[in-house]
Design a protein around this motif. Sequence first.
Motif, short mmCIF file in Angstrom:
data_model
loop_
_atom_site.label_atom_id
_atom_site.label_comp_id
_atom_site.label_asym_id
_atom_site.label_seq_id
_atom_site.Cartn_x
_atom_site.Cartn_y
_atom_site.Cartn_z
N ASP A 128 0.77 -1.35 0.01
CA ASP A 128 -0.10 0.08 0.21
C ASP A 128 0.85 1.21 0.19
OD1 ASP A 128 -1.67 2.20 0.53
OD2 ASP A 128 -1.94 1.36 2.58
N VAL A 129 1.26 1.71 -1.14
CA VAL A 129 2.16 2.83 -1.23
C VAL A 129 1.52 3.77 -1.98
CG1 VAL A 129 4.25 1.73 -0.62
CG2 VAL A 129 3.74 1.97 -3.20
N MET A 170 5.23 7.38 -5.61
CA MET A 170 6.53 7.04 -4.67
C MET A 170 7.40 6.53 -5.88
SD MET A 170 7.32 4.63 -1.56
CE MET A 170 6.78 5.41 -0.38
N TRP A 226 12.50 4.38 -3.53
CA TRP A 226 11.97 4.40 -2.18
C TRP A 226 10.92 3.21 -1.89
CZ3 TRP A 226 15.41 6.74 0.67
CH2 TRP A 226 16.15 7.64 -0.20
N ARG A 277 14.00 0.85 -0.96
CA ARG A 277 14.61 1.03 0.18
C ARG A 277 13.95 1.34 1.54
NH1 ARG A 277 20.10 2.46 0.16
NH2 ARG A 277 19.75 3.62 2.23
N ASP A 278 12.76 1.98 1.48
CA ASP A 278 11.92 2.27 2.48
C ASP A 278 10.84 1.22 2.75
OD1 ASP A 278 13.44 4.25 3.34
OD2 ASP A 278 11.78 5.95 2.60
N GLN A 279 10.31 0.67 1.87
CA GLN A 279 9.31 -0.29 2.08
C GLN A 279 9.67 -1.71 2.06
OE1 GLN A 279 6.20 0.96 2.44
NE2 GLN A 279 7.29 2.77 2.39
N LEU A 317 18.43 -2.26 0.45
CA LEU A 317 19.52 -1.24 0.67
C LEU A 317 20.47 -0.92 -0.28
CD1 LEU A 317 19.22 -1.15 4.58
CD2 LEU A 317 18.04 0.15 3.15
#
Lengths: 159, 716
Positions: A14-15, A19, A23, A26-28, A32
């Motif tokens: 759920d983004v 986006m 990201w 990396r974030d979800q 990395l």
Amino acid sequence: MLKFNVNGRVHSLDVEPEMPLLWVLRDQLGLLGTKYGCGIGQCGSCTVLIDGNAERACLVTAAAAAGRKVVTIEGLSRPGLHRVQKAWIEHEVPQCGYCHTGMIMAAAALLAKKPRPTDADIDEGMTNLCRCGTYARVRKAIHAAAAPVATVTPAAKKG
Amino acid sequence: MTIRSPQRRFFLKASAAVGGGLALEFSIPFAAQAAKGVPPTEVNAWVVIHPDDRVVIRIARSEMGQGTLTALAQLVAEELDCDWMKVGTEFASPNEHVRRNRVWGSMSTGGSQGVRGSHDYVRKAGAAAREMLVAAAAAQWKVPAQECTVDKGVITHGPSKRRLRYGQVAAQAASLPAPKDVKLRDPKDWKIAGKPVRRLDIPDKVLGKPVFGVDVTLPGMLHAAIAQCPVFGGKVKSVDDAEALAMRGVKKVVREDDFVAVVADGWWRADRALKKVRIEWDAGEYGKASDATIAAMFREGLADPKMMEAKKAGDAAGALSTAAKVIEAEYASPYLNHATMEPQVCTAWVKPDGFVEVWTSTQNGEASLAEAARTAGVPQEKCEVHKMMLGGGFGRRGAPQDFVRQGVKIAMAMPGKPVKLMWSREEDMQHGFYRPASLVKLRGGLDAQGHLVALEAKVACPSILDTVMPGARKGGVDFTAVRTLSDMPYEIANQFVGYALRNGHVPTGFWRAPGQQNGVYRECFVDELAHAAGKDPLDFRLAMLKPGEKNRLVLEAAAKAAGWGTSLPAGVGRGLAVVEGFGSYAAGVAEVTVEASGALRVLRYVVAINSGHVVNPDTCAAQAESNAVYGLGALFEANTVKDGRIQESNFHDFPLPMIGDMPKVELVLVPTGDFWGGHGEPGILPFQAAVLNAVFAATGKRIRTLPLRKEDLRKA
């Protein structure tokens, strides 16, 4: 919910559709190895493969990446090392190494399209920036990776 | 070398630090090792040995790509006589460093000092550990230690042929007293040091493992994006964060005097929300500063009759007034950002018990610790800094610890939560500690025979020390502003170097080989003088350098390797330069072509370096390549100022060299063995001057002002 196919695994997330894929990775997803360097498609530190093409993950939205086959450095070769990674180790290419996951992805894409790239092909295909100036070794390693696999020696320590 | 308690303490602390060891495998090697069974033994502060003979060598300096981690490990391993194939490393803990009375020496990583500043004590640590391990084995066998030999971590008692491995005796060795004095190996007998062993950090980097500051991941971690006042010295006046706070994932908007940060559950969400925070800035007194005001400041400086005296020999003014020929020139260069590929980053966590833990890409773990403690208002013993791999450093992440201050401030606003602050590229480009801009006026006097009898240099340049180490200048000359001019190897009877300190408002910092622009000015001007004297630039320089002088040695080596004086294809120009600095001597010869469009191509750069000793020749070669590209960028890059702020914002307007721009770099190592130098910076020292002198040779155009624009070289 958007569905992402990353390194052969499907993730429903759920983004926000806008986006950037960088990201999402990396974030979800906690992948990395793909790096932020500029956010505007200049440096190539975030280069990943999308349906086999090298793309800047900072410029591809989640909506645009959904449903396509994304490969990151973590999934470039499993198990073991991709021939580009082997060549990178063999020729001691990285210095700080920050840009090199992107470099390796770009080189893998280049070799997939041009198995024996010329220097001009490399100049054109490798648009990634490296502040440490590892370019000479990048070129050497790409040529080495392009050679028959048998001539690429394993990543053993030489000392 | 004092023996301390074994590593159990490290393990416990590290384990507690990450909330049960859920993450950060790379920062808690002891936890990972302990999980496998028997803990390793700290033989001394630098050497930790596992029961299975793996050796962990502690590294106090930071690794930013320059290879110091491997070189320092080589030096320890050389004296330790361990099996290099079993060597791993870890960064020494800044907290332990403080609590153990700075047992690891300097953690500062800059000035090409990694090896030259610590070779003695790291080798002694390896030798001491070896002696203790042998003593432990000898005690177990009840034989004299002198009857034992070591090969690759295996101790053999000669007469009885009994053997013990390091891993078997490490625990006993650690309980023995450290030897007071140890003998170091003659470098000519080196087996690990001096060899092109593979760098230890490369495989993880090639695999994309999370080793950098930006990769830190902690349980429940939040992310922060930051906006600083675009005008240096300005402050936050007002903040309207209503819209940002309503955005998805946003946790908090943090306002400090000089920055605003958004904390969110992901960096992109934080950055997106930051753009919706309406910030009104008070630009302060520098809101009107521009390139023009800065240039005027330097111009005024050159005319200052009270400029500081940085060097005086003979009577330069007098000799110039009677010289047969006087040549004058002005040289200038702009501010330059380091532009590390990894932007500034700091993860901080203020624990419920007040302990402050920081993970960052730093060139000085001690400085980071001090900054974190100062910011949080706690003693340094209540802080820890985990040193991550740096995505480039080049001087940006050493003396200035602005990112640590900000990271800790933001974490203090989110107590109990780890927060990772990462700067955007735009923030990084516009909030650097820039290579100083400067304006230099040079005058040289030649006698009737074309000998240089007088050289005068007037330097208008900011003081880096005033920005990053206030007080260090002690009211005098900032040596980084005048070096290479005030300490010339050339024998010139009459010299004067004046320093007009003009700081301006743009923060300046140590940028790879601080002061290197003076090498450009001096070596280009010496080239001008050689041509004015009708002499070959090499001969002109050699005539001013005594036989055996170290600048002369590298100059001769570079000239020979490059084929100075041999013919070149049409359109190719060759230039040379020699500059010492950062512990070493470097001379370069460049070959260039200039296209009709004005595009410059550097074809070849031969650089001869005398660093006294060579610890890893392949890393040295990599640094020579790196310095050539960094120097090439510096010919074209510039940070310009308008309305008090840096105008460039990203790589589209601060373009870096690309793969096709890379010259062929040939390093000639000429170590004389009588001193210890460095390699992180010396290679850049002669680069730009050699290139610009080659441009003159190819085109007849003398470039004195950087950045170099295509128009400057376009054929009329």
